[in-house]
Write a protein that holds these residues in place. Sequence first.
Motif, short mmCIF file in Angstrom:
data_model
loop_
_atom_site.label_atom_id
_atom_site.label_comp_id
_atom_site.label_asym_id
_atom_site.label_seq_id
_atom_site.Cartn_x
_atom_site.Cartn_y
_atom_site.Cartn_z
N THR A 154 0.82 -1.22 0.00
CA THR A 154 0.00 0.00 0.00
C THR A 154 0.85 1.26 0.00
OG1 THR A 154 -0.15 0.05 2.41
CG2 THR A 154 -1.90 -1.13 1.21
N LYS A 155 2.17 1.12 0.16
CA LYS A 155 3.07 2.27 0.18
C LYS A 155 4.29 1.97 -0.69
CE LYS A 155 1.74 3.80 4.77
NZ LYS A 155 1.00 5.00 4.49
N LEU A 156 4.79 3.02 -1.32
CA LEU A 156 6.03 2.96 -2.09
C LEU A 156 6.99 3.99 -1.50
CD1 LEU A 156 5.08 2.91 -5.90
CD2 LEU A 156 6.38 1.19 -4.67
N VAL A 157 8.25 3.60 -1.35
CA VAL A 157 9.25 4.50 -0.80
C VAL A 157 10.40 4.60 -1.81
CG1 VAL A 157 10.85 4.93 1.10
CG2 VAL A 157 8.63 3.88 1.56
N GLY A 158 10.74 5.81 -2.19
CA GLY A 158 11.83 6.04 -3.13
C GLY A 158 13.17 5.69 -2.50
N THR A 159 14.12 5.28 -3.32
CA THR A 159 15.47 4.95 -2.84
C THR A 159 16.47 6.05 -3.14
OG1 THR A 159 15.96 3.77 -4.89
CG2 THR A 159 15.07 2.47 -3.06
N TRP A 160 16.03 7.14 -3.71
CA TRP A 160 16.89 8.26 -4.08
C TRP A 160 17.57 8.88 -2.86
CZ3 TRP A 160 14.51 13.15 -6.82
CH2 TRP A 160 15.52 13.90 -7.40
N TRP A 161 16.93 8.78 -1.70
CA TRP A 161 17.48 9.34 -0.47
C TRP A 161 18.83 8.73 -0.10
CZ3 TRP A 161 18.62 5.86 3.21
CH2 TRP A 161 18.00 4.61 3.10
N ALA A 162 19.11 7.54 -0.60
CA ALA A 162 20.36 6.86 -0.26
C ALA A 162 21.59 7.62 -0.78
CB ALA A 162 20.36 5.44 -0.81
N CYS A 163 21.38 8.52 -1.72
CA CYS A 163 22.50 9.30 -2.27
C CYS A 163 22.17 10.79 -2.25
CB CYS A 163 22.84 8.81 -3.66
SG CYS A 163 21.44 8.88 -4.80
N ASP A 164 21.63 11.23 -1.14
CA ASP A 164 21.35 12.65 -0.88
C ASP A 164 20.18 13.23 -1.65
OD1 ASP A 164 23.36 12.79 1.01
OD2 ASP A 164 24.87 13.41 -0.44
N GLY A 165 19.37 12.41 -2.28
CA GLY A 165 18.14 12.91 -2.88
C GLY A 165 17.07 13.02 -1.80
N PRO A 166 15.92 13.55 -2.14
CA PRO A 166 14.85 13.65 -1.14
C PRO A 166 14.25 12.28 -0.85
CG PRO A 166 14.06 14.36 -3.29
CD PRO A 166 15.54 14.11 -3.44
N GLY A 167 13.70 12.13 0.35
CA GLY A 167 12.92 10.95 0.69
C GLY A 167 11.53 11.13 0.10
N LEU A 168 11.09 10.21 -0.73
CA LEU A 168 9.80 10.31 -1.40
C LEU A 168 8.92 9.15 -0.97
CD1 LEU A 168 11.12 11.26 -4.96
CD2 LEU A 168 10.28 12.80 -3.17
N PHE A 169 7.71 9.46 -0.50
CA PHE A 169 6.80 8.47 0.06
C PHE A 169 5.46 8.57 -0.66
CE2 PHE A 169 9.90 9.88 3.08
CZ PHE A 169 10.36 8.70 3.65
N TYR A 170 5.03 7.44 -1.22
CA TYR A 170 3.82 7.38 -2.02
C TYR A 170 2.80 6.45 -1.37
CZ TYR A 170 7.11 9.07 -5.56
OH TYR A 170 8.06 9.80 -6.24
N GLU A 171 1.53 6.75 -1.59
CA GLU A 171 0.46 5.86 -1.15
C GLU A 171 -0.42 5.51 -2.34
OE1 GLU A 171 -1.69 7.59 2.12
OE2 GLU A 171 -0.01 7.30 3.49
N LYS A 172 -0.94 4.29 -2.29
CA LYS A 172 -1.83 3.84 -3.35
C LYS A 172 -3.18 4.50 -3.17
CE LYS A 172 -2.26 -0.63 -3.73
NZ LYS A 172 -2.63 -2.02 -3.97
#
Length: 153
Positions: free
Chosen positions: A133-151
């Motif tokens: 029910t949730k998606l979490v971006g992995t871009w934060w691992a290299c100083d990108g923003p943490g991105l959190f999605y919901e269905k």
Amino acid sequence: MNNLLMIIGVGCLLALNSCSEENVNRTDSSFKLSDQETTTVWKLVMMSGSVAGIPPATGNDMEWQEKYILNPDKTFIKSRTIKSNSFEENGTYTKLTLSDGTYLEFSYPSENDLIGNCTSDTKELLKLEENDTKLVGTWWACDGPGLFYEKEL
């Protein structure tokens, strides 16, 4: 402070290492995000920065609005709106099982500014969480923003 930075650095290395090709189990093409043969929409609901101590942003306080539209035929459309400017890209997605969980890998036909990843290629990786029910971006691992999605239901 140095200990915190070291812990974050080790975490980033572990996250990047878990994405190595030998740990990937690509699932079959029958994968669907739901039991229905319908399109699924994932909306960006929270964005966090890479600086500790700054609270995450939600709603209109986020730097941009974004969503993924996933179709049953394994194609997707990603759209982003920044102020009054809208951008859109499309491609295909695949479900991956890595050592630390289940991910969706989005493949774009060419490099573009909507791809949020740690490399400059045409793929983007997001982790499925909480019973898909949730998606979490992995871009934060290299100083990108943490991105959190919901269905969206």
